[in-house]
Scaffold this active site. Structure first.
Site, short mmCIF file in Angstrom:
data_model
loop_
_atom_site.label_atom_id
_atom_site.label_comp_id
_atom_site.label_asym_id
_atom_site.label_seq_id
_atom_site.Cartn_x
_atom_site.Cartn_y
_atom_site.Cartn_z
N HIS A 95 -8.43 7.51 3.69
CA HIS A 95 -7.91 8.88 2.58
C HIS A 95 -8.95 9.00 2.31
O HIS A 95 -10.29 8.38 2.23
CB HIS A 95 -7.01 8.31 2.44
N HIS A 135 -3.59 0.76 8.22
CA HIS A 135 -4.15 0.33 7.16
C HIS A 135 -5.59 -0.18 7.55
O HIS A 135 -6.79 0.05 6.08
CB HIS A 135 -3.00 -0.59 6.68
N CYS A 172 0.80 -1.23 0.26
CA CYS A 172 -0.23 -0.16 -0.17
C CYS A 172 0.83 1.26 -0.27
O CYS A 172 1.72 1.31 0.73
CB CYS A 172 -1.34 0.48 1.48
N HIS A 179 -6.53 1.46 1.68
CA HIS A 179 -6.53 2.78 2.90
C HIS A 179 -7.32 3.49 3.37
O HIS A 179 -7.87 4.03 2.74
CB HIS A 179 -4.49 3.64 2.67
N CYS A 234 0.52 4.04 3.23
CA CYS A 234 1.11 3.45 4.81
C CYS A 234 2.75 4.28 5.22
O CYS A 234 2.74 4.26 3.80
CB CYS A 234 1.15 1.90 4.66
N GLN A 278 -9.96 13.03 -0.60
CA GLN A 278 -8.55 13.45 -1.34
C GLN A 278 -9.64 15.04 -1.24
O GLN A 278 -10.48 15.04 -0.66
CB GLN A 278 -9.13 13.10 -2.50
#
Length: 361
Positions: free
Chosen positions: A189, A136, A71, A187, A74, A191
């Site tokens: 997250h 993660h 990933c 993971h 990470c 944007q």
């Protein structure tokens, strides 16, 4: 919160946000041999709708569903460098390696085939990735209220920062969660897009807000919020400063708006108390999402903020969270009516959606 700016091997900016002001210095170096970011984004104005469309063909080569041990979000480990050089982090933001919009795009405004019919321009803006945790296997729902508050502060920081970037007209933080939504990195997250134009959705809502204010002298979302709080029929969670409710004309089978009780144009304008209360209300909404079908719910969390330079007196900040899952094993597809004509047909009434989410408490 401690804020540290560093740079990755290809020159992209990375910003560490540490919750403790005495956190160790962020000195790790990106050891990868990376080529310079090459973005070829272009925007074209559809002459039939008056809407900008972005072309970003370079994104075809972006990372796609890597295994967990590879990933890129990470922390780095010995022998396995990632996008984050440090061995751990609280919240981190970095420039997207495969951006839809970039400051590095070259070119000048023109028209397609030089025919003067379809305006074109460089897709000049900025796209960032926000990692909510170094773990993660966590999700946003599993974050603590303190961490969510940190994320809100990060959204505020980046909204303010991107609002000063050359060419950016609107800042849009969002999270896509789940493969059904199209997520390719698991993971936790989100944007942030710095668009080089005001989005069609925002333009339309500002037009409606302006017309309503001219007729009634009040903000339309303020009146909607007051009506929802008064009846309570579609309210899911209510806090001191925020109310979460199913919109009365909900489009999605799971659909919630989180609205602050005070009109503010964007996240930076929120007070400390409003940011704290948002963390509590939002986590409760997401936990009800998880319990609705007793499985992780794919969703999109979409911040609606004022543009950088226009309509700031009309906008009322709010977060829209929705899912395409209409049953535990059934998806809501955007078929002919929705995709072709923009006419939404929901498989549940807003009142049924609200009742299901309240029952999931």
């Amino acid at each position: 919160m401690k804020r540290t700016v560093r740079h990755l091997a290809d020159g992209r900016e990375i910003i560490y946000f540490d919750e403790q002001p005495n956190a160790p210095e962020r000195t790790a170096v990106d050891t990868r041999d990376l080529p310079p970011v090459s973005a070829s984004s272009e925007i074209r104005l559809d002459p039939l709708t008056g809407e900008w469309v972005a072309m970003a063909a370079h994104r075809q080569t972006r990372t796609y569903k890597p295994p967990a041990d590879l990933c890129p979000l990470c922390p780095s480990t010995p022998g396995r460098p990632s996008e984050i050089p440090e061995s751990g982090y609280d919240v981190v933001v970095f420039e997207n390696r495969f951006p839809s919009f970039s400051q590095g795009v070259t070119g000048t405004p023109s028209t397609v085939d030089e025919m003067g019919l379809v305006p074109t321009a460089p897709g000049r803006g900025r796209c960032e990735v926000v990692c909510f945790t170094s773990d993660h296997h966590r999700s946003f729902t599993a974050l603590t209220p303190a961490r969510v508050r940190t994320v809100v502060d990060v959204w505020a920081d980046r909204t303010a920062g991107l609002s000063t970037v050359d060419g950016v007209e609107q800042v849009y933080p969002f999270e896509n969660r789940g493969e059904e939504i199209g997520v390719t990195l698991h993971h936790p997250h989100g944007q942030i897009y710095g668009y080089p134009f005001v989005t069609p959705r925002t333009r339309r809502t500002l037009e409606v807000a302006r017309a309503y204010r001219e007729e009634h002298g009040r903000p339309v979302l303020g009146d909607v919020l007051a009506a929802e709080r008064k009846t309570g029929t579609r309210v899911v969670v209510e806090g001191e400063h925020w109310t979460a409710f199913v919109p009365p004309a909900a489009r999605w089978p799971v659909h919630v708006l989180l609205v602050p009780h005070r009109q503010v144009p964007d996240i930076p304008a929120l007070s400390d108390a409003e940011r704290d209360d948002f963390a509590r209300v939002y986590l409760e909404v997401l936990r009800r999402f998880e319990r609705l079908y007793d499985r992780p719910l794919p969703y999109i969390a979409s911040w609606n903020q004022a543009p950088v330079r226009t309509g700031r007196d009309l906008a009322w900040l709010h977060l829209e969270v929705f899912s395409i899952l209409r049953a535990k094993d059934k998806l809501k597809y955007l078929a002919g009516s929705e995709s072709g004509m923009g006419v939404w047909i929901n498989d549940a009434t807003p009142e049924q959606i609200a009742e299901r989410l309240r029952a999931a408490g």
